[in-house]
Write a protein that holds these residues in place. Structure first.
Motif, PDB file in Angstrom:
ATOM      1  N   ARG A 124      -7.119  22.490  -1.969  1.00  0.00           N
ATOM      2  CA  ARG A 124      -7.267  23.519  -1.148  1.00  0.00           C
ATOM      3  C   ARG A 124      -8.239  24.197  -1.890  1.00  0.00           C
ATOM      4  N   ASP A 125      -9.565  24.675  -1.066  1.00  0.00           N
ATOM      5  CA  ASP A 125     -10.647  25.502  -1.401  1.00  0.00           C
ATOM      6  C   ASP A 125     -11.161  24.803  -3.156  1.00  0.00           C
ATOM      7  N   GLY A 126     -10.916  23.168  -2.509  1.00  0.00           N
ATOM      8  CA  GLY A 126     -11.738  22.844  -4.042  1.00  0.00           C
ATOM      9  C   GLY A 126     -10.547  23.171  -5.056  1.00  0.00           C
ATOM     10  N   ASP A 127      -9.233  23.808  -5.206  1.00  0.00           N
ATOM     11  CA  ASP A 127      -8.440  23.231  -6.506  1.00  0.00           C
ATOM     12  C   ASP A 127      -7.791  22.458  -5.642  1.00  0.00           C
ATOM     13  N   ILE A 128      -6.927  21.369  -6.649  1.00  0.00           N
ATOM     14  CA  ILE A 128      -6.314  20.655  -6.549  1.00  0.00           C
ATOM     15  C   ILE A 128      -4.881  21.132  -6.937  1.00  0.00           C
ATOM     16  N   ILE A 129      -4.164  20.796  -6.099  1.00  0.00           N
ATOM     17  CA  ILE A 129      -2.410  20.634  -6.207  1.00  0.00           C
ATOM     18  C   ILE A 129      -1.568  19.116  -6.880  1.00  0.00           C
ATOM     19  N   PRO A 130      -1.848  19.284  -8.009  1.00  0.00           N
ATOM     20  CA  PRO A 130      -1.419  17.888  -8.058  1.00  0.00           C
ATOM     21  C   PRO A 130       0.746  18.254  -7.934  1.00  0.00           C
ATOM     22  N   SER A 131       1.509  17.089  -7.065  1.00  0.00           N
ATOM     23  CA  SER A 131       2.365  16.567  -6.959  1.00  0.00           C
ATOM     24  C   SER A 131       3.241  17.769  -6.876  1.00  0.00           C
ATOM     25  N   ALA A 133       5.315  20.209  -4.384  1.00  0.00           N
ATOM     26  CA  ALA A 133       6.794  20.068  -3.841  1.00  0.00           C
ATOM     27  C   ALA A 133       7.279  20.186  -2.558  1.00  0.00           C
ATOM     28  N   PRO A 134       8.701  19.553  -2.272  1.00  0.00           N
ATOM     29  CA  PRO A 134       8.396  19.682  -0.926  1.00  0.00           C
ATOM     30  C   PRO A 134       8.729  21.284   0.206  1.00  0.00           C
ATOM     31  N   SER A 135       8.912  22.236  -0.793  1.00  0.00           N
ATOM     32  CA  SER A 135       9.042  23.526  -0.321  1.00  0.00           C
ATOM     33  C   SER A 135       6.816  23.922  -0.034  1.00  0.00           C
ATOM     34  N   PHE A 136       6.082  23.040  -1.110  1.00  0.00           N
ATOM     35  CA  PHE A 136       5.106  23.816  -0.752  1.00  0.00           C
ATOM     36  C   PHE A 136       4.384  23.759   0.798  1.00  0.00           C
ATOM     37  N   ARG A 137       3.941  24.524   1.004  1.00  0.00           N
ATOM     38  CA  ARG A 137       3.403  24.957   2.534  1.00  0.00           C
ATOM     39  C   ARG A 137       1.697  24.443   2.810  1.00  0.00           C
ATOM     40  N   PHE A 138       1.752  23.746   3.906  1.00  0.00           N
ATOM     41  CA  PHE A 138       0.573  23.362   3.882  1.00  0.00           C
ATOM     42  C   PHE A 138      -0.630  24.947   4.582  1.00  0.00           C
ATOM     43  N   GLU A 139      -1.910  24.606   4.736  1.00  0.00           N
ATOM     44  CA  GLU A 139      -3.109  25.394   5.574  1.00  0.00           C
ATOM     45  C   GLU A 139      -3.602  24.945   6.044  1.00  0.00           C
ATOM     46  N   ALA A 140      -4.131  25.341   7.092  1.00  0.00           N
ATOM     47  CA  ALA A 140      -5.664  25.344   8.229  1.00  0.00           C
ATOM     48  C   ALA A 140      -6.582  24.323   7.062  1.00  0.00           C
ATOM     49  N   GLY A 141      -7.029  23.386   6.851  1.00  0.00           N
ATOM     50  CA  GLY A 141      -7.931  23.489   5.853  1.00  0.00           C
ATOM     51  C   GLY A 141      -7.728  22.737   4.182  1.00  0.00           C
ATOM     52  N   ASP A 142      -6.733  22.361   4.359  1.00  0.00           N
ATOM     53  CA  ASP A 142      -6.316  20.873   3.480  1.00  0.00           C
ATOM     54  C   ASP A 142      -5.980  20.204   3.835  1.00  0.00           C
ATOM     55  N   SER A 143      -6.687  19.205   2.312  1.00  0.00           N
ATOM     56  CA  SER A 143      -6.921  17.713   2.521  1.00  0.00           C
ATOM     57  C   SER A 143      -5.649  17.283   1.702  1.00  0.00           C
ATOM     58  N   VAL A 144      -4.771  16.070   2.193  1.00  0.00           N
ATOM     59  CA  VAL A 144      -4.092  15.388   1.003  1.00  0.00           C
ATOM     60  C   VAL A 144      -4.042  14.473   0.609  1.00  0.00           C
ATOM     61  N   ILE A 145      -4.183  13.954  -0.414  1.00  0.00           N
ATOM     62  CA  ILE A 145      -3.888  12.726  -1.371  1.00  0.00           C
ATOM     63  C   ILE A 145      -2.972  11.679  -0.985  1.00  0.00           C
ATOM     64  N   VAL A 146      -3.380  10.584  -0.282  1.00  0.00           N
ATOM     65  CA  VAL A 146      -2.114  10.263  -0.350  1.00  0.00           C
ATOM     66  C   VAL A 146      -2.044   8.261  -1.023  1.00  0.00           C
ATOM     67  N   VAL A 147      -0.881   8.665  -1.362  1.00  0.00           N
ATOM     68  CA  VAL A 147      -1.213   6.681  -1.298  1.00  0.00           C
ATOM     69  C   VAL A 147       0.482   5.869  -0.508  1.00  0.00           C
ATOM     70  N   GLY A 148       0.267   4.767  -0.844  1.00  0.00           N
ATOM     71  CA  GLY A 148       1.246   4.014  -0.154  1.00  0.00           C
ATOM     72  C   GLY A 148       0.364   2.792   0.832  1.00  0.00           C
ATOM     73  N   THR A 149       1.016   1.977   1.240  1.00  0.00           N
ATOM     74  CA  THR A 149       0.137   1.070   1.773  1.00  0.00           C
ATOM     75  C   THR A 149      -0.364   1.259   3.035  1.00  0.00           C
ATOM     76  N   ARG A 150      -1.684   0.185   3.519  1.00  0.00           N
ATOM     77  CA  ARG A 150      -2.693   0.676   4.920  1.00  0.00           C
ATOM     78  C   ARG A 150      -1.860   1.315   6.403  1.00  0.00           C
ATOM     79  N   ALA A 151      -0.624   1.229   6.458  1.00  0.00           N
ATOM     80  CA  ALA A 151      -0.381   1.175   7.508  1.00  0.00           C
ATOM     81  C   ALA A 151       0.618   2.988   7.159  1.00  0.00           C
TER      82      ALA A 151
END
Length: 167
Positions: A124-131, A133-151
């Protein structure tokens, strides 16, 4: 490969931290007592002769640290892909402008339960928020780092694109 960092006290100035790269180049950061920072590249033959000096503002130093930190983490995660990991994929996914999850909590996506993929960080805005929590609120413009299978990663991308998550 183990990386060696050398620390040198610079009386009246501050501290210099140097890294000797595998190709023999010496790169350093001079942290001045007044808070200024310089990125320095040294001559290969003379470790005290700086060939490049780049003054960095606090914001520039933070962004450079974030870029290097993110690239190292993503590089390490990407090395996990292959047959031993079952095809693990790491991807940065943008929260689309029309996402119904802007302003909502991560836990509301139920992304892991629905896809098997995990959101391991948010940028978010050049800052990395690692791990986050489920209570974390997304904001427009956020990017998420996702790990999993391609699907799974594709599934998280689809979830974040939902315009009306409650339907």
């Amino acid at each position: 490969m183990r990386v060696r960092v050398e620390q040198t006290t610079l009386p009246g100035i501050g501290v210099r931290h140097d890294v000797l790269t595998g190709t023999g180049h010496r790169i350093g950061v001079v942290s001045h007592r007044d808070g200024r920072r310089e990125l320095v590249v040294f001559d290969e033959d003379d470790p005290d002769l700086a060939t490049v000096h780049l003054a960095l503002s606090d914001a520039e130093a933070a962004v450079l640290a974030d870029l290097l930190g993110t690239s190292v983490v993503l590089g390490q995660l990407s090395r996990l892909t292959g047959t031993d990991s079952g095809g693990l994929v790491t991807e940065q996914v943008a929260l689309p402008a029309g996402s119904g999850y802007a302003g909502r909590r991560l836990g509301e996506t139920k992304a892991r339960a629905r896809t098997g993929a995990s959101i391991v960080a948010v940028v978010r805005d050049g800052d990395i928020i690692p791990s986050p929590a489920p209570s974390f609120r997304f904001e427009a413009g956020d990017s998420v780092i996702v790990v999993g299978t391609r699907a799974g990663v594709d599934g998280v991308t689809a979830i974040l694109a939902e315009s009306d998550p409650d339907s």
